[in-house]
Scaffold this motif. Sequence first.
Motif, PDB file in Angstrom:
ATOM      1  N   LEU A   9       0.374  -0.507   5.442  1.00  0.00           N
ATOM      2  CA  LEU A   9      -1.014  -0.084   5.231  1.00  0.00           C
ATOM      3  C   LEU A   9      -1.239   1.344   5.727  1.00  0.00           C
ATOM      4  O   LEU A   9      -1.863   2.163   5.042  1.00  0.00           O
ATOM      5  CB  LEU A   9      -1.970  -1.027   5.967  1.00  0.00           C
ATOM      6  N   ASP A  10      -0.739   1.630   6.913  1.00  0.00           N
ATOM      7  CA  ASP A  10      -0.916   2.966   7.488  1.00  0.00           C
ATOM      8  C   ASP A  10      -0.304   4.028   6.586  1.00  0.00           C
ATOM      9  O   ASP A  10      -0.892   5.097   6.370  1.00  0.00           O
ATOM     10  CB  ASP A  10      -0.282   3.033   8.881  1.00  0.00           C
ATOM     11  N   ALA A  11       0.886   3.733   6.061  1.00  0.00           N
ATOM     12  CA  ALA A  11       1.566   4.704   5.199  1.00  0.00           C
ATOM     13  C   ALA A  11       0.797   4.909   3.894  1.00  0.00           C
ATOM     14  O   ALA A  11       0.620   6.050   3.440  1.00  0.00           O
ATOM     15  CB  ALA A  11       2.985   4.232   4.901  1.00  0.00           C
ATOM     16  N   ALA A  12       0.316   3.837   3.302  1.00  0.00           N
ATOM     17  CA  ALA A  12      -0.419   3.956   2.040  1.00  0.00           C
ATOM     18  C   ALA A  12      -1.763   4.644   2.239  1.00  0.00           C
ATOM     19  O   ALA A  12      -2.186   5.470   1.424  1.00  0.00           O
ATOM     20  CB  ALA A  12      -0.613   2.567   1.420  1.00  0.00           C
ATOM     21  N   GLN A  13      -2.434   4.341   3.344  1.00  0.00           N
ATOM     22  CA  GLN A  13      -3.695   5.001   3.640  1.00  0.00           C
ATOM     23  C   GLN A  13      -3.471   6.466   3.982  1.00  0.00           C
ATOM     24  O   GLN A  13      -4.248   7.339   3.566  1.00  0.00           O
ATOM     25  CB  GLN A  13      -4.399   4.282   4.790  1.00  0.00           C
ATOM     26  N   GLY A  14      -2.398   6.749   4.714  1.00  0.00           N
ATOM     27  CA  GLY A  14      -2.084   8.134   5.056  1.00  0.00           C
ATOM     28  C   GLY A  14      -1.773   8.975   3.838  1.00  0.00           C
ATOM     29  O   GLY A  14      -2.039  10.192   3.823  1.00  0.00           O
ATOM     30  N   ALA A  15      -1.229   8.348   2.806  1.00  0.00           N
ATOM     31  CA  ALA A  15      -0.910   9.058   1.568  1.00  0.00           C
ATOM     32  C   ALA A  15      -2.109   9.147   0.638  1.00  0.00           C
ATOM     33  O   ALA A  15      -2.023   9.761  -0.438  1.00  0.00           O
ATOM     34  CB  ALA A  15       0.249   8.351   0.857  1.00  0.00           C
ATOM     35  N   GLY A  16      -3.225   8.528   1.042  1.00  0.00           N
ATOM     36  CA  GLY A  16      -4.418   8.544   0.199  1.00  0.00           C
ATOM     37  C   GLY A  16      -4.319   7.643  -1.010  1.00  0.00           C
ATOM     38  O   GLY A  16      -5.075   7.793  -1.975  1.00  0.00           O
ATOM     39  N   ALA A  17      -3.394   6.675  -0.966  1.00  0.00           N
ATOM     40  CA  ALA A  17      -3.165   5.821  -2.125  1.00  0.00           C
ATOM     41  C   ALA A  17      -4.122   4.635  -2.187  1.00  0.00           C
ATOM     42  O   ALA A  17      -4.328   4.062  -3.264  1.00  0.00           O
ATOM     43  CB  ALA A  17      -1.721   5.307  -2.117  1.00  0.00           C
ATOM     44  N   ILE A  18      -4.679   4.245  -1.043  1.00  0.00           N
ATOM     45  CA  ILE A  18      -5.611   3.116  -1.007  1.00  0.00           C
ATOM     46  C   ILE A  18      -6.804   3.486  -0.126  1.00  0.00           C
ATOM     47  O   ILE A  18      -6.747   4.456   0.633  1.00  0.00           O
ATOM     48  CB  ILE A  18      -4.942   1.829  -0.470  1.00  0.00           C
ATOM     49  N   GLU A  78      -1.778  -8.309  -9.135  1.00  0.00           N
ATOM     50  CA  GLU A  78      -1.953  -7.026  -9.811  1.00  0.00           C
ATOM     51  C   GLU A  78      -3.396  -6.548  -9.714  1.00  0.00           C
ATOM     52  O   GLU A  78      -3.667  -5.375  -9.400  1.00  0.00           O
ATOM     53  CB  GLU A  78      -1.538  -7.159 -11.273  1.00  0.00           C
ATOM     54  N   LEU A  79      -4.331  -7.450  -9.962  1.00  0.00           N
ATOM     55  CA  LEU A  79      -5.753  -7.095  -9.861  1.00  0.00           C
ATOM     56  C   LEU A  79      -6.135  -6.749  -8.423  1.00  0.00           C
ATOM     57  O   LEU A  79      -6.914  -5.824  -8.171  1.00  0.00           O
ATOM     58  CB  LEU A  79      -6.612  -8.260 -10.361  1.00  0.00           C
ATOM     59  N   PHE A  80      -5.600  -7.498  -7.481  1.00  0.00           N
ATOM     60  CA  PHE A  80      -5.874  -7.269  -6.071  1.00  0.00           C
ATOM     61  C   PHE A  80      -5.407  -5.884  -5.640  1.00  0.00           C
ATOM     62  O   PHE A  80      -6.144  -5.137  -4.975  1.00  0.00           O
ATOM     63  CB  PHE A  80      -5.185  -8.351  -5.242  1.00  0.00           C
ATOM     64  N   MET A  81      -4.191  -5.525  -6.026  1.00  0.00           N
ATOM     65  CA  MET A  81      -3.655  -4.221  -5.637  1.00  0.00           C
ATOM     66  C   MET A  81      -4.431  -3.084  -6.305  1.00  0.00           C
ATOM     67  O   MET A  81      -4.667  -2.037  -5.698  1.00  0.00           O
ATOM     68  CB  MET A  81      -2.171  -4.132  -5.980  1.00  0.00           C
ATOM     69  N   ASP A  82      -4.843  -3.293  -7.544  1.00  0.00           N
ATOM     70  CA  ASP A  82      -5.680  -2.281  -8.204  1.00  0.00           C
ATOM     71  C   ASP A  82      -6.983  -2.087  -7.450  1.00  0.00           C
ATOM     72  O   ASP A  82      -7.498  -0.966  -7.330  1.00  0.00           O
ATOM     73  CB  ASP A  82      -5.983  -2.697  -9.646  1.00  0.00           C
ATOM     74  N   GLY A  83      -7.524  -3.184  -6.910  1.00  0.00           N
ATOM     75  CA  GLY A  83      -8.769  -3.098  -6.149  1.00  0.00           C
ATOM     76  C   GLY A  83      -8.627  -2.295  -4.868  1.00  0.00           C
ATOM     77  O   GLY A  83      -9.602  -1.653  -4.431  1.00  0.00           O
ATOM     78  N   LEU A  84      -7.452  -2.275  -4.286  1.00  0.00           N
ATOM     79  CA  LEU A  84      -7.256  -1.489  -3.069  1.00  0.00           C
ATOM     80  C   LEU A  84      -7.331   0.012  -3.332  1.00  0.00           C
ATOM     81  O   LEU A  84      -7.577   0.788  -2.419  1.00  0.00           O
ATOM     82  CB  LEU A  84      -5.898  -1.827  -2.432  1.00  0.00           C
ATOM     83  N   TYR A  86      -9.558   1.383  -5.180  1.00  0.00           N
ATOM     84  CA  TYR A  86     -10.961   1.771  -5.343  1.00  0.00           C
ATOM     85  C   TYR A  86     -11.441   2.540  -4.117  1.00  0.00           C
ATOM     86  O   TYR A  86     -11.261   2.109  -2.980  1.00  0.00           O
ATOM     87  CB  TYR A  86     -11.812   0.523  -5.561  1.00  0.00           C
ATOM     88  N   ARG A  87     -12.027   3.696  -4.345  1.00  0.00           N
ATOM     89  CA  ARG A  87     -12.521   4.594  -3.308  1.00  0.00           C
ATOM     90  C   ARG A  87     -11.406   5.199  -2.455  1.00  0.00           C
ATOM     91  O   ARG A  87     -11.645   5.668  -1.340  1.00  0.00           O
ATOM     92  CB  ARG A  87     -13.532   3.876  -2.397  1.00  0.00           C
ATOM     93  N   ALA A  88     -10.196   5.168  -2.971  1.00  0.00           N
ATOM     94  CA  ALA A  88      -9.110   5.860  -2.272  1.00  0.00           C
ATOM     95  C   ALA A  88      -9.367   7.366  -2.317  1.00  0.00           C
ATOM     96  O   ALA A  88      -9.814   7.891  -3.350  1.00  0.00           O
ATOM     97  CB  ALA A  88      -7.761   5.541  -2.921  1.00  0.00           C
ATOM     98  N   PRO A  89      -9.101   8.090  -1.233  1.00  0.00           N
ATOM     99  CA  PRO A  89      -9.406   9.529  -1.200  1.00  0.00           C
ATOM    100  C   PRO A  89      -8.648  10.345  -2.228  1.00  0.00           C
ATOM    101  O   PRO A  89      -9.121  11.364  -2.695  1.00  0.00           O
ATOM    102  CB  PRO A  89      -9.010   9.935   0.226  1.00  0.00           C
ATOM    103  N   ALA A  90      -7.437   9.878  -2.611  1.00  0.00           N
ATOM    104  CA  ALA A  90      -6.680  10.613  -3.609  1.00  0.00           C
ATOM    105  C   ALA A  90      -7.201  10.358  -5.012  1.00  0.00           C
ATOM    106  O   ALA A  90      -6.937  11.104  -5.909  1.00  0.00           O
ATOM    107  CB  ALA A  90      -5.207  10.223  -3.542  1.00  0.00           C
TER     108      ALA A  90
END
Length: 204
Positions: free
Chosen positions: A150-159, A192-198, A200-204
């Motif tokens: 989670l930290d890595a994905a958030q740090g990359a602006g992906a979620i 798949e739908l769940f991951m797409d929802g993450l 939403y509102r990602a900074p990237a």
Amino acid sequence: MVRRSEAQETTAEATPAERGRVRADARRNLDELLKAAMKVFASKGVDAPVRDIAKEAGVGVGTLYRHFPQRSDLVLAVCTREIDACADAAATFSAQLGPFEALSAWMGRYVEFIMTKRGLAAALYSGDAAYQGLPAYFEKRLHPALQGLLDAAQGAGAIRSGLQTNELLRAVAGFCAPAQDVGPEYTGRMLELFMDGLRYRAPA
């Protein structure tokens, strides 16, 4: 005076190389037993005859009982093994994939974990004291594994930010629950739908 068993005497009299082979054989037997038990539990439940597990593993029933004197010992070992495998997959995915892809792959691995342990559910929620440490072990191993992803994905602006590990784990477990009636395609689509929802509102 305590008399040693024939197996103990044989091992004690063996050369170091022979003792090493005995230990290696024992480890292989244990690994095969755990894999076989997971397969049998998933299809027949934890009350399946032990002879079915031994047959699946290609060992004798006596070998099974030497490793696991009680059925609860075997159930606990299988659960611990599955939790460890799921947790350890996080590092593998992180090394091979991008941040979002690693998180997605691990969530898929977690879905697999949830689905394959269905045969263990009756035992795990039975109140048996033998399993009382499993929830804490689950949290100890899986929460840090997911937190790193989670930290890595958030740090990359992906979620999106503000996500909690317990929220994700519970949400995925929730949509896995009805999958027995509708098949694995359902869980794949829901993930798949769940991951797409993450995203939403990602900074990237």
